[in-house]
Write a protein that holds these residues in place. Structure first.
Motif, PDB file in Angstrom:
ATOM      1  N   TYR A  59     102.857  16.431  57.580  1.00  0.00           N
ATOM      2  CA  TYR A  59     104.284  16.314  57.876  1.00  0.00           C
ATOM      3  C   TYR A  59     104.911  17.625  58.348  1.00  0.00           C
ATOM      4  N   THR A  60     104.132  18.637  58.639  1.00  0.00           N
ATOM      5  CA  THR A  60     104.681  19.923  59.067  1.00  0.00           C
ATOM      6  C   THR A  60     104.132  20.291  60.441  1.00  0.00           C
ATOM      7  N   LYS A  61     104.865  21.200  61.109  1.00  0.00           N
ATOM      8  CA  LYS A  61     104.359  21.759  62.352  1.00  0.00           C
ATOM      9  C   LYS A  61     103.408  22.924  62.094  1.00  0.00           C
ATOM     10  N   GLY A  62     103.502  23.500  60.923  1.00  0.00           N
ATOM     11  CA  GLY A  62     102.603  24.610  60.617  1.00  0.00           C
ATOM     12  C   GLY A  62     102.771  25.096  59.190  1.00  0.00           C
ATOM     13  N   VAL A  63     101.650  25.507  58.604  1.00  0.00           N
ATOM     14  CA  VAL A  63     101.651  26.123  57.280  1.00  0.00           C
ATOM     15  C   VAL A  63     100.891  27.434  57.386  1.00  0.00           C
ATOM     16  N   ASN A  64     101.545  28.529  57.000  1.00  0.00           N
ATOM     17  CA  ASN A  64     100.900  29.837  56.978  1.00  0.00           C
ATOM     18  C   ASN A  64     100.761  30.298  55.527  1.00  0.00           C
ATOM     19  N   VAL A  65      99.534  30.631  55.141  1.00  0.00           N
ATOM     20  CA  VAL A  65      99.258  31.081  53.776  1.00  0.00           C
ATOM     21  C   VAL A  65      98.741  32.509  53.825  1.00  0.00           C
ATOM     22  N   THR A  66      99.323  33.382  53.013  1.00  0.00           N
ATOM     23  CA  THR A  66      98.877  34.773  52.937  1.00  0.00           C
ATOM     24  C   THR A  66      98.565  35.125  51.488  1.00  0.00           C
ATOM     25  N   VAL A  67      97.342  35.599  51.265  1.00  0.00           N
ATOM     26  CA  VAL A  67      96.929  36.054  49.935  1.00  0.00           C
ATOM     27  C   VAL A  67      96.795  37.572  49.990  1.00  0.00           C
ATOM     28  N   HIS A  68      97.442  38.260  49.067  1.00  0.00           N
ATOM     29  CA  HIS A  68      97.401  39.716  49.024  1.00  0.00           C
ATOM     30  C   HIS A  68      96.486  40.193  47.897  1.00  0.00           C
ATOM     31  N   ASP A  69      95.717  41.235  48.195  1.00  0.00           N
ATOM     32  CA  ASP A  69      94.894  41.913  47.171  1.00  0.00           C
ATOM     33  C   ASP A  69      94.025  40.920  46.392  1.00  0.00           C
ATOM     34  N   TYR A  70      93.232  40.166  47.142  1.00  0.00           N
ATOM     35  CA  TYR A  70      92.341  39.175  46.518  1.00  0.00           C
ATOM     36  C   TYR A  70      91.124  39.872  45.939  1.00  0.00           C
ATOM     37  N   GLU A 112      97.793  27.818  64.147  1.00  0.00           N
ATOM     38  CA  GLU A 112      96.840  28.596  64.939  1.00  0.00           C
ATOM     39  C   GLU A 112      95.394  28.178  64.684  1.00  0.00           C
ATOM     40  N   ARG A 113      95.177  27.386  63.627  1.00  0.00           N
ATOM     41  CA  ARG A 113      93.843  26.904  63.250  1.00  0.00           C
ATOM     42  C   ARG A 113      92.888  28.081  63.037  1.00  0.00           C
ATOM     43  N   LYS A 114      93.327  29.044  62.249  1.00  0.00           N
ATOM     44  CA  LYS A 114      92.491  30.216  62.048  1.00  0.00           C
ATOM     45  C   LYS A 114      92.666  30.785  60.648  1.00  0.00           C
ATOM     46  N   ILE A 115      91.657  31.545  60.216  1.00  0.00           N
ATOM     47  CA  ILE A 115      91.690  32.327  58.984  1.00  0.00           C
ATOM     48  C   ILE A 115      91.378  33.770  59.354  1.00  0.00           C
ATOM     49  N   ILE A 149      87.695  40.055  59.556  1.00  0.00           N
ATOM     50  CA  ILE A 149      86.936  38.853  59.887  1.00  0.00           C
ATOM     51  C   ILE A 149      87.939  37.775  60.249  1.00  0.00           C
ATOM     52  N   ASP A 150      87.761  37.147  61.405  1.00  0.00           N
ATOM     53  CA  ASP A 150      88.623  36.012  61.718  1.00  0.00           C
ATOM     54  C   ASP A 150      87.782  34.822  62.152  1.00  0.00           C
ATOM     55  N   ILE A 151      88.221  33.644  61.715  1.00  0.00           N
ATOM     56  CA  ILE A 151      87.548  32.382  62.024  1.00  0.00           C
ATOM     57  C   ILE A 151      88.540  31.521  62.786  1.00  0.00           C
ATOM     58  N   ASN A 152      88.132  31.056  63.968  1.00  0.00           N
ATOM     59  CA  ASN A 152      89.051  30.365  64.874  1.00  0.00           C
ATOM     60  C   ASN A 152      88.617  28.922  65.125  1.00  0.00           C
ATOM     61  N   ASP A 153      89.585  28.123  65.574  1.00  0.00           N
ATOM     62  CA  ASP A 153      89.340  26.712  65.930  1.00  0.00           C
ATOM     63  C   ASP A 153      88.753  25.935  64.754  1.00  0.00           C
ATOM     64  N   ILE A 154      89.393  26.073  63.595  1.00  0.00           N
ATOM     65  CA  ILE A 154      88.927  25.375  62.403  1.00  0.00           C
ATOM     66  C   ILE A 154      89.395  23.921  62.442  1.00  0.00           C
ATOM     67  N   ASP A 155      88.512  23.008  62.082  1.00  0.00           N
ATOM     68  CA  ASP A 155      88.880  21.603  61.946  1.00  0.00           C
ATOM     69  C   ASP A 155      89.522  21.424  60.571  1.00  0.00           C
ATOM     70  N   LEU A 156      90.860  21.497  60.526  1.00  0.00           N
ATOM     71  CA  LEU A 156      91.568  21.518  59.247  1.00  0.00           C
ATOM     72  C   LEU A 156      91.474  20.191  58.509  1.00  0.00           C
ATOM     73  N   GLN A 157      91.481  19.088  59.232  1.00  0.00           N
ATOM     74  CA  GLN A 157      91.412  17.795  58.571  1.00  0.00           C
ATOM     75  C   GLN A 157      90.099  17.638  57.804  1.00  0.00           C
ATOM     76  N   ASP A 158      88.990  18.017  58.424  1.00  0.00           N
ATOM     77  CA  ASP A 158      87.703  17.940  57.739  1.00  0.00           C
ATOM     78  C   ASP A 158      87.619  18.944  56.597  1.00  0.00           C
ATOM     79  N   PHE A 159      88.233  20.119  56.819  1.00  0.00           N
ATOM     80  CA  PHE A 159      88.190  21.154  55.783  1.00  0.00           C
ATOM     81  C   PHE A 159      88.900  20.683  54.512  1.00  0.00           C
TER      82      PHE A 159
END
Length: 621
Positions: A226-237, A259-262, A296-306
């Motif tokens: 139901y969203t156009k985008g969700v951005n998640v940021t984790v600090h000092d993991y 952006e379909r990326k991590i 490290i960046d990972i692009n073009d992730i299939d979010l639905q399957d993930f």
């Protein structure tokens, strides 16, 4: 066995429903009481009472809420909820357990402050369309207690209600321009094992854009939940690996659905112990890894399957400025660690998360492999700098392996930071024996640089060697390596060394070095006859030899015949060394005995002189 992290992902996916229920309850009850009570200025106490009643009734009295203040400004359309807490009633929960009606998950939620800006009250009242500019949630702290009950496995649970089905009696449409969750703390407690396990995420930020819920938005493929985008940021993991041997850290982890990326910044994997203590912890030999990555960046992730199946299907992964240090100590007096089945392509198949990455790019890496020899107790090192390359078809997915069973790597680097070196790998992802091929070419460099490797590990000092070129092609597995090597060089001269008990430095073998240089080793390849001596490789792999150690040992097996030191010559030299060593020992023994006899005769003569002197002295008296 499914990893804790994978289970965590599955369970955490349920918590947004708690969030949405709270938001919709607040919005719905706010609208209802605006309509019923604003005119008489009696909305606040009634609204607070009704909100608490709705939470109790909707959860069968399992949860109740508390907060310090709930304020709604009708003029501005702003609302604030302070010190909100969603609290489970443990007595009710225990009763539900006895009745076999308890849920598998228990939630504890606290929010420092929830702010809603610009609620469109008029539109909500007349059109049943709720528009909100922004919702900000500060310092949410969510604890999920997971305790699975067998009776829930047999209960037929219907399809969960969608957010639209929950709100449709109050609103026909909901739109929120943005939602910000700042500094989230997430705590997952797994009580399904004899020992309770806990996973924590702190300093987590989530930004959600353009939330839209109506009768059709659930099937909108351009939206993510139901969203156009969700951005998640984790600090000092920071997390320890399951075996407790390493610390994994990341300064920042960023995940974007639009952006379909991590993206992971400043990632590291470091041992939690020094080298000696590390081996004491494991009780066996093996590799110790120290890894650092700029990004490290990972692009073009299939979010639905993930999210639906916990599989990582992605297009390209970029790894920037990796610093890889691998160390092994063969001198450690412990059990030999068995390396069969632990090569890179085989370790990939054991990863709990199913993955399929089309391409991994490696950019400007530094890689060092060092090994301590069990005889010399000295450490040799191979260094690769300015390493760039790519890996194709990185997968442990069964369907993908049926389509393409090979993972390939193409690497360009600087050997010992001096010579151009290219190497290609072809890994068979389905071979039970870990079959792979590696081939490559090493360019021109000063052979004396090899001293860092061959002196501590082979007890050979390179006095001179002009390396022109080396190329190789090896078919290998967990058990052997076979192939060929060609080695072009000039002016080869070496000095053989040996380890002497009680001395730290390796000792020179002058006679054997002269013998090797003049009678055994070839000074040039091709020789004076312009014929190139080949370097056949046929090496059995010992079970305790690691992947990286085996790579260079197989090449060393081909280097020996290239320089004239083939297996037949090596056998003859070893026999000669034994004979000469025995002769030298015999001569030394003869010299020692002769020295002892001379000392005895000297003592006898001295005794005789002393006796004569005593006799003379007695006569004089």
């Amino acid at each position: 066995m499914e990893s804790i992290e994978a289970k965590t992902i599955k369970k955490i996916r349920k918590w947004p429903f708690v969030f949405w229920v709270i938001i919709l309850l607040i919005a719905g009850v706010g609208y209802y009481f605006y309509n019923q009570y604003v005119a008489w200025n009696r909305w606040k106490p009634v609204l607070q009472k009704r909100l608490k009643e709705m939470v109790l009734s909707s959860s069968d009295s399992l949860y109740h809420i508390e907060y310090s203040d709930f304020d709604l400004n009708i003029t501005s359309g702003n609302a604030t909820l302070s010190d909100f807490r969603l609290i489970p009633d443990t007595s009710v929960y225990e009763k539900l357990v006895r009745l076999k009606k308890a849920p598998d998950n228990l939630f504890i939620l606290s929010v420092k402050k929830l702010s809603i800006k610009n609620i469109g009250a008029r539109k909500a009242y007349y059109d049943k369309i709720l528009d909100i500019d922004n919702i900000t949630i500060e310092n949410p702290n969510l604890t999920i207690i997971d305790k699975r009950y067998h009776f829930n496995d047999t209960v037929k649970v219907g399809k969960p209600k969608t957010p639209y089905q929950i709100m449709k009696k109050v609103f026909k449409q909901l739109r929120i321009d943005s939602i910000s969750l700042k500094d989230i703390s997430l705590n997952y407690i797994n009580k399904n094992k004899p020992v309770t396990k806990q996973t924590e995420l702190k300093h987590l930020d989530i930004d959600i854009s353009d939330v839209f819920i109506d009768s059709l938005s659930g099937s909108d493929q351009s939206r993510f939940y139901y969203t156009k985008g969700v951005n998640v940021t984790v600090h000092d993991y920071h997390i320890a690996t399951p075996d407790g041997l390493y610390d994994a850290r990341a300064h920042t982890i960023y995940f974007s659905t639009s952006e379909r990326k991590i993206v992971l910044d400043n990632v590291s994997l470091s041992p939690r112990y020094n080298r000696d203590d590390f081996y004491k912890q494991t009780g066996k030999t093996g590799d110790i890894f120290t890894l650092k990555f700029k990004q490290i960046d990972i692009n073009d992730i299939d979010l639905q399957d993930f999210l639906r199946a916990q599989v990582l299907y992605a297009g390209v992964m970029n790894i920037y400025k990796p610093d890889v240090q691998i160390y092994t100590n063969n001198a450690y007096k412990g059990k030999n660690g068995i390396k069969i089945g632990m090569d890179p392509q085989q370790s990939l198949q054991k990863v709990a998360l199913d993955m399929r990455i089309k391409r991994i790019n490696i950019k400007n890496a530094r890689i060092s492999y060092s090994e301590t020899d069990k005889i010399t107790n000295a450490t040799g090192e191979i260094l690769f700098t300015h390493t760039n390359g790519y890996i194709l078809n990185v997968t442990n997915d069964d369907d993908q392996k049926k389509r393409n069973p090979y993972m390939r790597a193409f690497i360009n680097t600087r050997f010992m930071d001096a010579a151009p070196f290219s190497v290609n790998f072809k890994f068979n992802l389905v071979a039970k024996d870990g079959a792979f091929n590696y081939s490559g070419e090493l360019g021109k460099f000063d052979g004396k640089l090899l001293d860092k490797l061959v002196k501590p590990l082979a007890m050979v000092h390179i006095q001179s060697a002009d390396i022109e070129k080396l190329d190789f092609n090896v078919n290998a597995s967990n058990y052997e390596g076979k192939g060929k090597l060609t080695f072009y060089y000039k002016n080869l001269k070496i000095q053989l060394l040996k380890k002497v008990e009680g001395k730290n430095e390796l000792q020179k073998l002058g006679f054997f070095s002269a013998l090797a240089n003049n009678l055994i080793l070839e000074k040039n390849n091709p020789g004076k006859d312009s014929v190139l001596r080949p370097g056949p490789i046929d090496l059995k792999r010992e079970p305790d030899v690691s992947f990286f150690s085996f790579l260079y040992k197989a090449l060393l097996d081909g280097l020996k015949p290239s320089v004239g030191y083939d297996k037949k010559t090596e056998s003859q030299v070893n026999t000669t060394i034994v004979k000469v060593s025995n002769l030298v020992n015999t001569i030394k023994e003869f010299k020692e005995k002769r020295k002892e006899r001379r000392a005895v005769r000297k003592m006898a003569r001295q005794a005789k002189r002393d006796s004569l002197n005593n006799i003379k002295e007695n006569k004089g008296n």
